[in-house]
Write a protein that holds these residues in place. Structure first.
Motif, mmCIF file in Angstrom:
data_model
loop_
_atom_site.group_PDB
_atom_site.id
_atom_site.type_symbol
_atom_site.label_atom_id
_atom_site.label_comp_id
_atom_site.label_asym_id
_atom_site.label_seq_id
_atom_site.Cartn_x
_atom_site.Cartn_y
_atom_site.Cartn_z
ATOM 1 N N ALA A 11 6.356 38.335 101.876
ATOM 2 C CA ALA A 11 6.463 39.574 102.609
ATOM 3 C C ALA A 11 7.573 40.595 102.303
ATOM 4 O O ALA A 11 7.219 42.029 102.605
ATOM 5 N N PHE A 12 8.075 40.656 101.096
ATOM 6 C CA PHE A 12 8.894 41.528 100.955
ATOM 7 C C PHE A 12 8.529 41.971 99.334
ATOM 8 O O PHE A 12 8.904 43.379 98.887
ATOM 9 N N MET A 13 7.089 42.080 99.477
ATOM 10 C CA MET A 13 6.262 42.878 98.392
ATOM 11 C C MET A 13 6.122 44.105 98.475
ATOM 12 O O MET A 13 6.321 45.030 97.887
ATOM 13 N N PRO A 14 5.647 44.411 99.543
ATOM 14 C CA PRO A 14 5.557 45.660 100.252
ATOM 15 C C PRO A 14 6.870 46.988 99.948
ATOM 16 O O PRO A 14 6.982 47.964 99.728
ATOM 17 N N VAL A 15 8.173 45.599 100.930
ATOM 18 C CA VAL A 15 9.306 46.504 100.523
ATOM 19 C C VAL A 15 9.767 47.021 98.928
ATOM 20 O O VAL A 15 10.570 47.614 98.735
ATOM 21 N N LEU A 16 9.284 45.425 98.140
ATOM 22 C CA LEU A 16 9.877 45.960 97.017
ATOM 23 C C LEU A 16 9.081 47.155 96.088
ATOM 24 O O LEU A 16 9.889 48.425 95.417
ATOM 25 N N LEU A 17 7.889 47.708 97.230
ATOM 26 C CA LEU A 17 6.777 48.691 96.106
ATOM 27 C C LEU A 17 7.400 49.592 96.885
ATOM 28 O O LEU A 17 7.837 51.516 96.178
ATOM 29 N N VAL A 18 8.211 49.600 97.930
ATOM 30 C CA VAL A 18 8.687 51.343 99.161
ATOM 31 C C VAL A 18 9.871 50.938 97.818
ATOM 32 O O VAL A 18 10.637 52.275 97.840
ATOM 33 N N LEU A 19 10.678 50.462 97.424
ATOM 34 C CA LEU A 19 11.902 50.193 96.946
ATOM 35 C C LEU A 19 12.162 51.035 95.619
ATOM 36 O O LEU A 19 12.826 52.243 95.218
ATOM 37 N N VAL A 20 11.198 51.047 95.067
ATOM 38 C CA VAL A 20 10.455 51.549 93.851
ATOM 39 C C VAL A 20 9.969 53.310 93.827
ATOM 40 O O VAL A 20 10.526 54.478 93.243
ATOM 41 N N ILE A 21 9.462 53.133 94.814
ATOM 42 C CA ILE A 21 9.228 54.987 95.617
ATOM 43 C C ILE A 21 10.703 55.807 95.347
ATOM 44 O O ILE A 21 10.470 56.571 95.227
ATOM 45 N N MET A 22 10.785 55.305 96.307
ATOM 46 C CA MET A 22 12.477 55.949 96.621
ATOM 47 C C MET A 22 13.260 55.426 95.226
ATOM 48 O O MET A 22 13.891 56.993 95.311
ATOM 49 N N PHE A 23 13.162 54.538 94.522
ATOM 50 C CA PHE A 23 13.929 55.426 93.110
ATOM 51 C C PHE A 23 13.498 56.700 92.324
ATOM 52 O O PHE A 23 14.285 56.900 91.630
ATOM 53 N N ARG A 24 12.223 56.429 91.960
ATOM 54 C CA ARG A 24 11.489 57.618 92.369
ATOM 55 C C ARG A 24 11.310 58.594 92.215
ATOM 56 O O ARG A 24 11.613 59.386 91.325
ATOM 57 N N TRP A 25 11.912 58.456 93.567
ATOM 58 C CA TRP A 25 11.898 60.030 93.956
ATOM 59 C C TRP A 25 13.165 60.046 94.228
ATOM 60 O O TRP A 25 13.109 61.501 95.396
ATOM 61 N N SER A 26 14.489 59.720 93.887
ATOM 62 C CA SER A 26 15.190 59.909 94.318
ATOM 63 C C SER A 26 15.798 59.752 95.643
ATOM 64 O O SER A 26 16.608 61.557 96.028
ATOM 65 N N LEU A 27 15.399 59.712 96.545
ATOM 66 C CA LEU A 27 16.067 58.737 97.873
ATOM 67 C C LEU A 27 16.835 57.719 98.092
ATOM 68 O O LEU A 27 17.754 57.449 96.915
ATOM 69 N N GLN A 28 17.069 57.001 98.726
ATOM 70 C CA GLN A 28 18.933 57.032 99.718
ATOM 71 C C GLN A 28 17.868 55.030 99.667
ATOM 72 O O GLN A 28 18.182 54.757 100.159
ATOM 73 N N ALA A 29 17.699 54.607 98.044
ATOM 74 C CA ALA A 29 17.350 53.783 97.667
ATOM 75 C C ALA A 29 18.658 52.789 98.119
ATOM 76 O O ALA A 29 18.029 51.403 98.671
ATOM 77 N N GLY A 30 19.701 53.086 97.718
ATOM 78 C CA GLY A 30 21.133 52.089 98.401
ATOM 79 C C GLY A 30 21.160 52.013 99.177
ATOM 80 O O GLY A 30 21.582 50.696 100.025
ATOM 81 N N ASN A 31 20.597 52.706 100.685
ATOM 82 C CA ASN A 31 21.343 52.538 101.592
ATOM 83 C C ASN A 31 20.073 51.800 102.362
ATOM 84 O O ASN A 31 20.279 50.414 103.337
ATOM 85 N N ALA A 32 19.217 51.635 101.833
ATOM 86 C CA ALA A 32 17.498 51.350 102.206
ATOM 87 C C ALA A 32 18.167 49.373 102.097
ATOM 88 O O ALA A 32 17.529 48.652 102.487
ATOM 89 N N ILE A 33 18.500 49.529 100.326
ATOM 90 C CA ILE A 33 18.423 48.256 100.168
ATOM 91 C C ILE A 33 19.835 47.511 100.949
ATOM 92 O O ILE A 33 20.159 46.123 101.378
#
Length: 235
Positions: A16-38
């Motif tokens: 179930a975490f596979m889509p979550v990981l994909l979203v986190l990758v997008i957030m990292f690449r787009w320089s969004l607040q991935a740390g807060n999401a994690i």
């Protein structure tokens, strides 16, 4: 109908975490607040695992004072989280948020559990705590949106009564949207859970109607009370 719900093995749960990981990758690449999401994901994981063990203990104990204590903790946490977006006077506003959620949500919870569902005993944990969670969470979200919008409206020098109306309307957008979408776009959590556990869809629909009414009522009452009693703090 089948009266058992399928158990999810750990490996399947991890999938179930596979889509979550994909979203986190997008957030990292787009320089969004991935740390807060994690951080939010980790908190969600820990909190849900812990609450599973805690609720198992509470359900086994079946003590009224434990249920009341848990609900007071829920109201306190909801009150503090609701004011996360408020820039000033958060500690002073906490008391107003607490009483607004307790009164608006508590009255709705009492009506639903004691007269609509007619719990026996009155504090039945398996019903009381999940229903209280839904009520207090929606009251929290509405107060949070209302407080943020009220601050924004007052910053542009609007009169308090006008700002209050705008804040209440903005806070109610998610609730009204949910009323429009239920049954057409989504099957909410209560109804989905009951259907998955083998309950008749008709019975599940009846329970969901009760849930939607209590969400609408508790969110509206809590938000209106908060906007009423906290006026001096915002002005």
């Amino acid at each position: 109908m089948n009266e058992t719900i399928q158990v999810i093995p750990p490996f399947n749960l991890a999938l179930a975490f596979m889509p979550v990981l994909l979203v986190l990758v997008i957030m990292f690449r787009w320089s969004l607040q991935a740390g807060n999401a994690i951080y939010a994901l980790l908190r969600m994981l820990v909190q849900l695992l812990l609450v599973g063990y805690v609720l198992t203990t509470i359900f086994a104990a079946e003590q009224a004072w434990i249920v009341v204590a848990v609900m007071l903790v829920m109201v306190s946490a909801a009150s503090w989280i609701a004011l996360r977006t408020v820039e000033v006077k958060r500690q002073q506003l906490f008391v107003y948020a607490f009483w607004s959620i307790l009164m608006g949500g508590g009255l709705t919870l009492a009506l639903v559990t004691q007269f609509v569902i007619d719990l026996n005993p009155w504090f039945e944990p398996r019903y009381m705590i999940p229903l209280a969670g839904m009520i207090f969470a929606n009251s929290m979200n509405s107060i949070s949106l209302a407080a943020e919008r009220l601050q924004a409206e007052l910053k542009v020098k609007k009169k308090y009564t006008e700002a209050r109306s705008q804040a209440f309307q903005a806070a109610f957008i998610p609730t009204v949207n949910a009323m429009f979408a239920v049954g057409l776009v989504s099957l909410p959590g209560m109804m989905t859970g009951q259907i998955l556990s083998g309950v008749s869809p008709i019975i599940a629909a009846h329970y969901q109607i009760v849930v939607m009414c209590m969400i609408f009522g508790s969110a509206g009452l809590s938000t209106a009370l908060f906007l009423k009693i906290s006026r001096k703090q915002f002005i």
